[in-house]
Design a protein around this motif. Structure first.
Motif, PDB file in Angstrom:
ATOM      1  N   CYS B   9       0.847  -1.198   0.000  1.00  0.00           N
ATOM      2  CA  CYS B   9       0.000   0.000   0.000  1.00  0.00           C
ATOM      3  C   CYS B   9       0.881   1.247   0.000  1.00  0.00           C
ATOM      4  CB  CYS B   9      -0.928   0.015   1.211  1.00  0.00           C
ATOM      5  SG  CYS B   9      -1.834   1.565   1.364  1.00  0.00           S
ATOM      6  N   CYS B  12      -0.079   3.244   3.598  1.00  0.00           N
ATOM      7  CA  CYS B  12       0.212   2.755   4.944  1.00  0.00           C
ATOM      8  C   CYS B  12       1.253   1.639   4.958  1.00  0.00           C
ATOM      9  CB  CYS B  12      -1.063   2.295   5.640  1.00  0.00           C
ATOM     10  SG  CYS B  12      -1.682   0.707   5.057  1.00  0.00           S
ATOM     11  N   HIS B  14       0.980  -1.455   4.073  1.00  0.00           N
ATOM     12  CA  HIS B  14       0.441  -2.810   4.243  1.00  0.00           C
ATOM     13  C   HIS B  14       0.797  -3.669   3.017  1.00  0.00           C
ATOM     14  CE1 HIS B  14      -2.291  -5.916   5.638  1.00  0.00           C
ATOM     15  NE2 HIS B  14      -2.879  -5.912   4.467  1.00  0.00           N
ATOM     16  N   CYS B  24      -6.213  -1.017  -0.597  1.00  0.00           N
ATOM     17  CA  CYS B  24      -5.709  -1.537   0.664  1.00  0.00           C
ATOM     18  C   CYS B  24      -6.876  -1.808   1.611  1.00  0.00           C
ATOM     19  CB  CYS B  24      -4.754  -0.526   1.272  1.00  0.00           C
ATOM     20  SG  CYS B  24      -4.221  -0.952   2.912  1.00  0.00           S
ATOM     21  N   GLN B  26      -6.685  -1.981   4.637  1.00  0.00           N
ATOM     22  CA  GLN B  26      -6.480  -1.219   5.878  1.00  0.00           C
ATOM     23  C   GLN B  26      -6.929   0.229   5.753  1.00  0.00           C
ATOM     24  OE1 GLN B  26      -5.163  -2.676   8.667  1.00  0.00           O
ATOM     25  NE2 GLN B  26      -4.959  -4.617   7.600  1.00  0.00           N
ATOM     26  N   CYS B  27      -6.593   0.872   4.627  1.00  0.00           N
ATOM     27  CA  CYS B  27      -6.808   2.321   4.581  1.00  0.00           C
ATOM     28  C   CYS B  27      -7.396   2.820   3.268  1.00  0.00           C
ATOM     29  CB  CYS B  27      -5.485   3.048   4.824  1.00  0.00           C
ATOM     30  SG  CYS B  27      -4.398   3.051   3.397  1.00  0.00           S
ATOM     31  N   GLY B  29      -6.013   2.967   0.493  1.00  0.00           N
ATOM     32  CA  GLY B  29      -4.978   3.504  -0.389  1.00  0.00           C
ATOM     33  C   GLY B  29      -4.710   2.528  -1.535  1.00  0.00           C
TER      34      GLY B  29
END
Ligand SMILES: Cc1ncc(COP(=O)(O)O)c(C=O)c1O
Ligand SMILES: [Zn+2]
Lengths: 91, 425
Positions: B9, B12, B14, B24, B26-27, B29
C-alpha cells in the motif's frame, strides 16, 4: 429515518459480508457514525481523524460526491442511499 | 526471472501477495507493485535492456508480468528533437516523446493495457473491461481481441465519434453511460465488485499503472541513457505522471542514468484542472471538479491518483499549468505545422502548457525539455474541424488552378505585409 449505506467489497469483512447496512441519522456524518457503531472496526478504514475521511475514500449521496454538497454535513432523508467508493485509476 | 516481491500500500505500507486486488484493506490507499531492486543490480543493465525486443516488453524485468500475451508491437515509440517547434518557441533543446503512433490504437494506453491484459490472462480471467474516456476503451478492446478474451467497455455517453467507433470495430460490448467519467468510474467499481471481471483500471490497477513506466523508460533510453531536465506530462486520473517519475527514479537507482534531479510538470485543460489548481495553490487536497473542456480524454474531475501527481510535481520542483480550449487547438495546429505530428486535445493541452511554462520562464529555454504527446488527432476530428480552412472546389482546368494559385499568393503577400510577431501561435 433510514438511510442505506452501500458497502464495497474490501469493507464487507466488517459487516458480516453485507453489501448494504441500514443506518439512522440526519446528515452524512451522523449516518457514518451509526455505521461505525454497527460495523465494529470499520472506523479507521474510513476516517483518519475525527470528522476527517481517509484520502482515498469517496462518499456519494445518491449520485453525487458529497464534496459537491456539504461534505459530512450534507443532510440526508429517509430512503436516501449512501455509497462508499474507493478511488480508481483514470482512463 | 521475476523480481516482483508483492503488493504494498502506497499510503500505509500494508503488504499483500500478488493478486487481483487494488485497494488496501487497511486504509483504502492504492496498492503498488514492490520489486527486489537489489537483485536487479548488475543483471538489469543498459545492455540487457538494449538487447530486448523493440517494444515495451524490453523493460519486462521492471514490469509485473511473467508471460506477456499482447503488446508485442506496442511501445518503443519515436523520441525526437523538435527543431522547428523549438525555433518558434526560442528554445534549443526541445524533444517530443510521440505516443500518437503507439500501436495498435495510437495512445499511451497501449502500455498500461498490454501489462493489464497479460496479467488478467495470468490470473485466469476470461473477461476484461474498463472505465474509459475513450483511449483506454480503444486499447482494451483491441488487445482483448488479439488475446481472444471477452471485453466490456464503459464510457461517458458524449465521446467523439472516432473514440466510439475506434472501440466498436474490435467487437467489445460497449456501454455508454449518461454522466461524466467520474460517474462511469463509480459504476465500474460496483461492476468489478459484483461480476468478478478483470476491469483493467479497477482491480488490475496495480499492474496496469506499472505499464505507464515504459513511457519514461523509453525517454531515458532514447535520450541516450540520460534524463531530460524538464518533462511536461498530461494529467487525467494521475497515472502516467507519477509513473514517468518512478521510471526515472528506478533507472537512477539501478545506475543506468545519472541523477540530474529531473523536474516534472503537470498539464491540464482549464476546464478540468483539479491537480494544477492544487499545485498552484500549494495545497495537497485535490478538490473535485465537473469537467467542461474539449480535451475529453483527460476530463477527469476526481482523479484517483491526483494526489500522487501533485506530490511528484512538488517533490521534483516542477510546476503545473492549464490551457484553455482555444490554446489547446492552437497548440494542436502548431505541432502539426512545425513537426508533422497530429495529436489530440490531450497532446494539445500538454504542448500549450509547455509553451506557457517556457514563456513564463518557469522552464529555462536552453535546458533539455521533453513534451509527452500521448494521443492521436485522427480520433478527435471534432476538435479541429471548425478551425481549418475550407478548401475551394475548382473545375479540372489548368486555367482555374492558375487563378487559384495567383489569388493564394496575393493573399499570402498581404498577410506577411502585416508584420507577424515571432513566437505567436
Ligand atoms: C491521450 C491521453 N493522454 C493522457 C492521459 C492521462 O491519463 P492519466 O493521468 O490517467 O494517466 C489520458 C487518459 O485517459 C489519455 O487518454
Ligand atoms: Zn493502506
Amino acid at each position: 429515518m433510514s438511510v442505506k449505506i452501500r458497502i464495497p467489497s474490501p469493507l464487507r469483512g466488517f459487516t458480516n459480508g453485507a453489501d448494504i447496512v441500514e443506518t439512522e441519522g440526519a446528515n452524512i456524518g451522523e449516518v457514518l457514525n451509526d455505521l461505525k457503531a454497527k460495523a465494529n472496526g470499520i472506523e479507521p478504514r474510513l476516517f483518519k481523524g475525527p470528522n476527517q475521511l481517509n484520502r482515498f475514500v469517496n462518499i456519494y449521496l445518491n449520485d453525487e460526491d458529497i464534496r459537491f454538497l456539504k461534505n459530512l454535513e450534507t443532510p440526508v432523508k429517509s430512503g436516501d442511499e449512501v455509497s462508499i467508493v474507493p478511488a480508481i485509476a483514470g482512463g | 526471472m521475476s523480481y516482483v516481491l508483492g503488493l504494498k500500500c502506497k499510503e500505509c505500507g500494508h503488504r499483500v501477495p500478488v493478486s487481483p486486488v487494488h485497494v488496501c484493506e487497511q486504509c483504502f490507499g492504492p496498492y503498488e507493485v514492490e520489486y527486489d531492486y537489489a537483485a536487479m543490480k548488475g543483471k538489469v543493465t543498459r545492455e540487457s535492456i538494449a538487447s530486448g525486443p523493440k517494444s515495451l516488453w524490453r523493460y519486462r524485468d521492471l514490469l509485473p508480468v511473467d508471460v506477456p500475451v499482447t503488446g508485442f508491437n506496442s511501445g518503443f515509440t519515436p523520441f525526437r528533437k523538435a527543431k522547428r517547434l523549438a525555433q518558434v518557441l526560442g528554445c534549443s533543446n526541445l524533444w517530443i516523446k510521440d505516443d500518437s503512433c503507439n500501436y495498435p490504437t495510437y495512445s499511451y494506453k497501449e502500455r498500461v493495457v498490454s501489462v493489464a491484459i497479460s496479467k488478467a490472462v495470468e490470473f485466469g480471467f476470461d473477461t476484461v473491461g474498463c472505465a474509459s474516456t475513450g483511449n483506454l476503451a480503444n486499447s482494451t478492446a483491441a488487445h482483448a481481441a488479439a488475446a481472444g478474451i471477452k471485453c466490456y467497455v464503459m464510457i461517458p455517453h458524449d465521446l467523439e465519434q472516432g473514440k466510439v467507433l475506434g472501440s466498436l470495430i474490435f467487437g467489445p460490448t460497449m456501454v455508454r453511460i449518461r454522466g461524466n467519467y467520474d460517474d462511469v468510474n463509480r459504476l465500474c467499481t460496483e461492476i468489478a465488485d459484483k461480476y468478478g471481471w478483470a476491469i483493467v483500471n479497477v482491480n488490475l490497477r496495480p499492474y496496469y499503472t506499472e505499464g505507464a513506466k515504459t513511457h519514461g523508460f523509453e525517454i531515458a533510453e532514447q535520450f541516450g541513457w540520460k534524463l531530460p531536465q524538464h518533462t511536461v506530462v498530461p494529467t487525467a486520473g494521475g497515472t502516467i505522471l507519477p509513473k514517468i517519475y518512478k521510471a526515472y527514479q528506478e533507472f537512477i537507482q539501478l545506475g543506468l542514468v545519472e541523477d540530474n534531479k529531473p523536474k516534472i510538470y503537470s498539464a491540464q485543460a482549464a476546464g478540468c484542472n483539479p491537480v494544477v489548481t492544487a499545485i498552484q495553490k500549494g495545497v495537497d487536497i485535490i478538490e473535485p471538479q465537473k469537467p467542461n473542456t474539449i480535451a475529453k480524454s483527460i476530463a477527469i474531475g476526481n482523479p484517483a491518483d491526483g494526489y500522487y501527481a501533485y506530490k511528484v510535481v512538488k517533490d521534483s520542483n516542477g510546476w503545473g499549468e492549464s490551457a484553455s480550449d482555444r490554446e489547446i487547438v492552437d497548440a494542436i495546429k502548431l505541432l502539426a505545422k512545425t513537426e508533422g505530428i497530429w495529436t489530440e486535445p490531450a497532446g494539445g493541452t500538454t504542448l500549450a502548457a509547455a509553451i506557457k511554462l517556457i514563456q513564463s520562464g518557469r522552464i529555462p529555454k536552453d535546458e533539455s525539455i521533453c513534451v509527452c504527446i500521448t494521443g492521436n488527432g485522427l480520433k478527435t476530428l471534432e476538435a479541429v474541424q471548425n478551425d481549418l480552412p475550407q478548401p475551394r472546389v475548382i473545375e479540372a482546368k489548368l486555367s482555374e488552378f492558375d487563378e487559384l494559385l495567383a489569388e493564394n499568393e496575393a493573399a499570402e503577400k498581404k498577410a506577411s505585409a502585416r508584420a507577424e510577431p515571432v513566437g505567436a501561435l
